[in-house]
Design a protein around this motif. Structure first.
Motif, PDB file in Angstrom:
ATOM      1  N   ALA A   1       0.838  -1.061  -0.250  1.00 49.39           N
ATOM      2  CA  ALA A   1      -0.048   0.227  -0.116  1.00 49.39           C
ATOM      3  C   ALA A   1       0.831   1.341  -0.091  1.00 49.39           C
ATOM      4  N   ILE A   2       0.390   2.410  -0.684  1.00 43.65           N
ATOM      5  CA  ILE A   2       0.871   3.608  -0.709  1.00 43.65           C
ATOM      6  C   ILE A   2       0.295   4.426   0.332  1.00 43.65           C
ATOM      7  N   LEU A   3       1.226   5.081   1.068  1.00 40.53           N
ATOM      8  CA  LEU A   3       0.836   6.043   2.158  1.00 40.53           C
ATOM      9  C   LEU A   3       0.601   7.288   1.535  1.00 40.53           C
TER      10      LEU A   3
ATOM     11  N   ALA B   1      -0.527  13.917   9.103  1.00 42.24           N
ATOM     12  CA  ALA B   1       0.194  13.708   7.865  1.00 42.24           C
ATOM     13  C   ALA B   1       1.395  14.407   8.159  1.00 42.24           C
ATOM     14  N   ARG B   2       1.586  15.695   8.862  1.00 36.36           N
ATOM     15  CA  ARG B   2       2.862  16.164   9.335  1.00 36.36           C
ATOM     16  C   ARG B   2       3.658  15.092  10.124  1.00 36.36           C
ATOM     17  N   GLN B   3       3.262  14.081  10.903  1.00 35.94           N
ATOM     18  CA  GLN B   3       3.824  13.461  11.705  1.00 35.94           C
ATOM     19  C   GLN B   3       4.533  12.180  10.593  1.00 35.94           C
ATOM     20  N   CYS B   4       3.694  11.907   9.705  1.00 40.51           N
ATOM     21  CA  CYS B   4       4.075  10.817   8.735  1.00 40.51           C
ATOM     22  C   CYS B   4       5.216  11.547   7.843  1.00 40.51           C
ATOM     23  N   LEU B   5       5.107  12.782   7.553  1.00 36.35           N
ATOM     24  CA  LEU B   5       6.285  13.466   6.560  1.00 36.35           C
ATOM     25  C   LEU B   5       7.577  13.347   7.701  1.00 36.35           C
ATOM     26  N   GLU B   6       7.503  13.941   8.987  1.00 32.56           N
ATOM     27  CA  GLU B   6       8.579  13.978   9.782  1.00 32.56           C
ATOM     28  C   GLU B   6       9.177  12.447  10.140  1.00 32.56           C
ATOM     29  N   ALA B   7       8.487  11.438  10.281  1.00 33.29           N
ATOM     30  CA  ALA B   7       8.623  10.061  10.199  1.00 33.29           C
ATOM     31  C   ALA B   7       9.318   9.565   9.044  1.00 33.29           C
TER      32      ALA B   7
ATOM     33  N   ILE C   1       7.687   8.510   6.463  1.00 34.41           N
ATOM     34  CA  ILE C   1       7.201   7.270   5.915  1.00 34.41           C
ATOM     35  C   ILE C   1       5.904   7.686   4.917  1.00 34.41           C
ATOM     36  N   LEU C   2       5.568   8.890   4.495  1.00 38.33           N
ATOM     37  CA  LEU C   2       4.610   9.382   3.689  1.00 38.33           C
ATOM     38  C   LEU C   2       5.175   9.123   2.201  1.00 38.33           C
ATOM     39  N   ASP C   3       4.427   8.460   1.372  1.00 35.51           N
ATOM     40  CA  ASP C   3       4.846   8.152   0.065  1.00 35.51           C
ATOM     41  C   ASP C   3       4.335   9.349  -0.918  1.00 35.51           C
ATOM     42  N   GLU C   4       3.013   9.823  -0.894  1.00 36.46           N
ATOM     43  CA  GLU C   4       2.391  10.767  -1.708  1.00 36.46           C
ATOM     44  C   GLU C   4       1.610  11.634  -0.969  1.00 36.46           C
ATOM     45  N   ILE C   5       1.304  12.810  -1.904  1.00 40.22           N
ATOM     46  CA  ILE C   5       0.078  13.636  -1.531  1.00 40.22           C
ATOM     47  C   ILE C   5      -0.560  13.811  -2.706  1.00 40.22           C
ATOM     48  N   LEU C   6      -1.875  13.725  -2.315  1.00 37.29           N
ATOM     49  CA  LEU C   6      -2.954  13.890  -3.306  1.00 37.29           C
ATOM     50  C   LEU C   6      -3.922  15.161  -2.929  1.00 37.29           C
ATOM     51  N   MET C   7      -3.790  15.998  -3.805  1.00 37.94           N
ATOM     52  CA  MET C   7      -4.388  17.349  -3.399  1.00 37.94           C
ATOM     53  C   MET C   7      -5.574  18.007  -4.451  1.00 37.94           C
ATOM     54  N   PHE C   8      -6.602  18.278  -4.001  1.00 36.83           N
ATOM     55  CA  PHE C   8      -7.655  18.745  -4.975  1.00 36.83           C
ATOM     56  C   PHE C   8      -7.485  20.456  -4.394  1.00 36.83           C
ATOM     57  N   LEU C   9      -7.207  20.978  -5.485  1.00 37.48           N
ATOM     58  CA  LEU C   9      -6.950  22.569  -5.161  1.00 37.48           C
ATOM     59  C   LEU C   9      -8.240  23.053  -5.663  1.00 37.48           C
ATOM     60  N   ALA C  10      -8.844  23.780  -4.534  1.00 43.12           N
ATOM     61  CA  ALA C  10     -10.253  24.448  -4.527  1.00 43.12           C
ATOM     62  C   ALA C  10     -10.091  26.002  -5.073  1.00 43.12           C
ATOM     63  N   PRO C  11     -10.894  26.491  -5.856  1.00 42.66           N
ATOM     64  CA  PRO C  11     -10.840  27.880  -6.221  1.00 42.66           C
ATOM     65  C   PRO C  11     -11.501  28.725  -5.255  1.00 42.66           C
ATOM     66  N   VAL C  12     -10.960  28.809  -4.133  1.00 42.52           N
ATOM     67  CA  VAL C  12     -11.680  29.778  -3.100  1.00 42.52           C
ATOM     68  C   VAL C  12     -10.260  30.149  -2.406  1.00 42.52           C
ATOM     69  N   LEU C  13     -10.576  31.375  -1.671  1.00 40.35           N
ATOM     70  CA  LEU C  13      -9.742  31.841  -0.599  1.00 40.35           C
ATOM     71  C   LEU C  13     -10.359  31.985   0.553  1.00 40.35           C
ATOM     72  N   LEU C  14      -9.773  31.267   1.761  1.00 38.82           N
ATOM     73  CA  LEU C  14     -10.488  31.457   3.149  1.00 38.82           C
ATOM     74  C   LEU C  14     -10.019  32.307   3.968  1.00 38.82           C
TER      75      LEU C  14
END
Length: 179
Positions: free
Chosen positions: A2-4, A122-128, A130-143
């Protein structure tokens, strides 16, 4: 194996939730329906942060909110927390160790992806490392305010590279963590 994969929707100004965890802003956005369906089908288990699981969103009781992938996904969730509830939750396993949680989620996912939900986990996985990928949906809004996608003052540089996909959606971005 599995990919994380950290999976999220992000506003143009870098937030994955509005103030107080508000997720109502994703309602009515243009959808990358094909890509969301593919993500739902390719995800075999979830590793979820405690705040994400418990639903800090003030609108979480809204029928269109509060469920992974809009309620269309079904499978085992592993929630990383130091405060497991006293009553069991069907389909949810509570873990207090990141590496044990990742191992259990990968075993449950089989040859599918483990979807990581929540900025902190996710930050913990990056620091360790062990994170393999990032899947991002970019929304056309400003919060303007809310939960930042990645907020780690003093953290180190994380290099990413684009994963080629058949998607032509400008909202869909799949990135591999370079090790």
């Amino acid at each position: 194996m599995a990919i994380l994969q950290w999976q999220f929707t992000m506003s143009l100004d870098g937030f994955m939730a509005g103030p107080g965890g508000d997720m109502s802003w994703v309602q009515g956005l243009p959808a990358a329906d094909k890509e969301v369906a593919e993500t739902r089908e390719s995800t075999g288990a979830l590793l979820v942060g405690n705040r994400t699981f418990r639903g800090d969103d003030p609108y979480a009781e809204n029928p269109e909110e509060g469920e992974a992938y809009g309620g269309g996904w079904h499978g085992t969730q592993f929630v990383l927390t130091h405060h497991s509830p006293s009553t069991p939750v069907p389909g949810v396993t509570f873990v207090n160790d990141l590496h044990a949680g990742v191992a259990a989620a990968k075993a449950a996912a089989g040859d599918k992806h483990v979807g990581v939900l929540g900025a902190n986990v996710a930050r913990q996985c990056l620091e360790a490392g062990i994170l393999d990928e990032i899947l991002m949906f970019l929304a056309p809004v400003l919060l303007g305010d809310g939960v930042r996608v990645f907020d780690h003052p003093g953290g180190s540089l994380v290099r990413l590279e684009r994963v080629p996909t058949a998607s032509s959606s400008p909202m869909y971005h799949r990135l591999r963590v370079v090790r």
